[in-house]
Design a protein around this motif. Structure first.
Motif, mmCIF file in Angstrom:
data_model
loop_
_atom_site.group_PDB
_atom_site.id
_atom_site.type_symbol
_atom_site.label_atom_id
_atom_site.label_comp_id
_atom_site.label_asym_id
_atom_site.label_seq_id
_atom_site.Cartn_x
_atom_site.Cartn_y
_atom_site.Cartn_z
ATOM 1 N N HIS A 1 0.847 -1.181 0.000
ATOM 2 C CA HIS A 1 0.000 0.000 0.000
ATOM 3 C C HIS A 1 0.885 1.235 0.000
ATOM 4 C CE1 HIS A 1 0.758 -1.275 4.166
ATOM 5 N NE2 HIS A 1 0.942 0.011 4.378
ATOM 6 N N CYS A 2 0.292 2.347 -0.435
ATOM 7 C CA CYS A 2 1.038 3.609 -0.454
ATOM 8 C C CYS A 2 1.288 4.056 0.987
ATOM 9 C CB CYS A 2 0.228 4.668 -1.213
ATOM 10 S SG CYS A 2 0.866 6.333 -1.008
ATOM 11 N N PRO A 3 2.525 4.369 1.349
ATOM 12 C CA PRO A 3 2.813 4.761 2.737
ATOM 13 C C PRO A 3 2.195 6.114 3.106
ATOM 14 C CG PRO A 3 4.793 4.961 1.378
ATOM 15 C CD PRO A 3 3.739 4.316 0.525
ATOM 16 N N VAL A 4 1.768 6.900 2.110
ATOM 17 C CA VAL A 4 1.206 8.222 2.387
ATOM 18 C C VAL A 4 -0.326 8.156 2.501
ATOM 19 C CG1 VAL A 4 0.975 10.608 1.579
ATOM 20 C CG2 VAL A 4 3.158 9.396 1.318
ATOM 21 N N CYS A 5 -1.003 7.673 1.457
ATOM 22 C CA CYS A 5 -2.469 7.668 1.500
ATOM 23 C C CYS A 5 -3.024 6.316 1.954
ATOM 24 C CB CYS A 5 -3.062 8.050 0.144
ATOM 25 S SG CYS A 5 -2.794 6.816 -1.150
ATOM 26 N N GLY A 6 -2.189 5.293 2.025
ATOM 27 C CA GLY A 6 -2.634 4.000 2.548
ATOM 28 C C GLY A 6 -3.399 3.147 1.564
ATOM 29 N N ARG B 1 5.498 7.950 -8.692
ATOM 30 C CA ARG B 1 4.470 8.545 -7.828
ATOM 31 C C ARG B 1 3.324 7.565 -7.599
ATOM 32 N NH1 ARG B 1 4.987 13.860 -6.897
ATOM 33 N NH2 ARG B 1 6.616 14.922 -8.080
ATOM 34 N N CYS B 2 2.609 7.770 -6.481
ATOM 35 C CA CYS B 2 1.432 6.948 -6.184
ATOM 36 C C CYS B 2 0.325 7.330 -7.163
ATOM 37 C CB CYS B 2 0.975 7.195 -4.746
ATOM 38 S SG CYS B 2 -0.661 6.538 -4.367
ATOM 39 N N ARG B 3 -0.359 6.330 -7.769
ATOM 40 C CA ARG B 3 -1.418 6.633 -8.740
ATOM 41 C C ARG B 3 -2.577 7.351 -8.078
ATOM 42 N NH1 ARG B 3 -3.048 4.527 -13.786
ATOM 43 N NH2 ARG B 3 -1.747 2.673 -13.744
ATOM 44 N N ASN B 4 -2.817 7.064 -6.812
ATOM 45 C CA ASN B 4 -3.962 7.637 -6.109
ATOM 46 C C ASN B 4 -3.702 9.058 -5.614
ATOM 47 O OD1 ASN B 4 -6.600 7.517 -4.851
ATOM 48 N ND2 ASN B 4 -5.518 7.286 -2.908
ATOM 49 N N CYS B 5 -2.652 9.248 -4.821
ATOM 50 C CA CYS B 5 -2.458 10.556 -4.186
ATOM 51 C C CYS B 5 -1.299 11.352 -4.796
ATOM 52 C CB CYS B 5 -2.252 10.403 -2.674
ATOM 53 S SG CYS B 5 -0.661 9.682 -2.241
ATOM 54 N N GLY B 6 -0.518 10.735 -5.664
ATOM 55 C CA GLY B 6 0.569 11.470 -6.319
ATOM 56 C C GLY B 6 1.801 11.650 -5.449
#
Ligand SMILES: [Zn+2]
Length: 266
Positions: free
Chosen positions: A42-47, A67-72
């Motif tokens: 999972h993305c460590p920023v947005c989870g 970059r994370c596809r969800n939160c960038g």
């Protein structure tokens, strides 16, 4: 010279990149005492969980521009570096060894991800997780009989003792000389585990090469940080990465190095 196949070479690179992807999980989670299985990536920023198609080694990082596809959120370049490096290391293992010495190929590709994880974790957190040291020891114990029977098992056990005793003595002397920890407990146990893997001559050679690399590394770090005024920067870098690199060198070319050294005197 035995022919190496381009298809198997590509397969080894892909296998290494996948192993690198898992190594990234170890590097992030082991020092944080998180499970290495659950939850999934999972993305460590947005989870947000990372979909399988965004979790393809090397390619996904490149396609998404890190970059994370969800939160960038920006994802550390360490991820693509470890995947690519691991892929190349697996490919090099296949090319370097005679394809028939498959036990050596297998043990090398099992320990490479462990040593890459140790390198990054010790560098950043100053700790070598016990799980990784135990994994190195387990590979040593499991493969010693396959590589040469009883003689090799005895060699492994003596190697373990040599690694343990040498590093223990160095740590005591280091404490006396520098009044601070020169070698941590993690380094001592790792060196013992490495002894199981490479035998007693290999252990001595590993210690020598690690000390050499550590000295060079220490000087480079000192020049970069420009902290010459600090008298205590002799222990400003962790030693685990150098033990890891030295062990891989000894596994790959230890016999050749010792032969070349002995030929100087004959
Ligand atoms: Zn995110």
């Amino acid at each position: 010279m035995i022919e190496h196949s381009a298809i198997i070479g590509f397969f080894m690179f892909a296998l290494g990149a996948i192993a690198g992807s898992f190594t990234n999980v170890l590097i992030w989670r082991l020092p944080r005492r998180e499970s290495i299985v659950f939850p999934g990536s999972h993305c460590p920023v947005c989870g947000k969980p990372i979909k399988f198609y965004d979790n393809i080694p090397i390619l996904s990082y490149a396609i998404l521009g890190g970059r994370c596809r969800n939160c960038g959120a920006k994802i550390s370049p360490r991820y693509i570096f470890v995947e690519a490096f691991s892929g190349l290391a697996f490919l090099a293992t296949y090319i370097f060894y005679d394809p028939l010495s498959y036990i050596q190929i297998i043990r090398m590709i099992i320990v490479l991800p462990i040593f890459i994880a140790i390198t990054f974790i010790d560098w950043e957190h100053w700790v070598i997780p016990d799980e990784l040291t135990i994994a190195v020891a387990a590979v040593g114990i499991a493969t010693a009989p396959l590589l040469g029977g009883w003689k090799n098992i005895l060699d492994s056990v003596i190697g373990c003792a040599v690694g343990l005793i040498t590093f223990y003595l160095v740590s005591i002397l280091g404490k006396k000389a520098f009044r601070k920890e020169a070698l941590g407990e993690g380094d001592i146990y790792l060196m013992a585990a490495v002894g199981l893997l490479v035998g007693w001559v290999g252990a001595l050679l590993t210690i020598f090469i690690a000390a050499l690399l550590g000295t060079i590394g220490g000087i480079i770090v000192m020049l970069i940080r420009k902290t010459k005024q600090q008298s205590d920067n002799i222990s400003m870098i962790p030693f685990g990465p150098f033990i890891a690199a030295a062990t891989v060198i000894v596994m790959a070319a230890g016999d050749e190095i010792i032969k070349a050294y002995l030929s100087l005197f004959m």
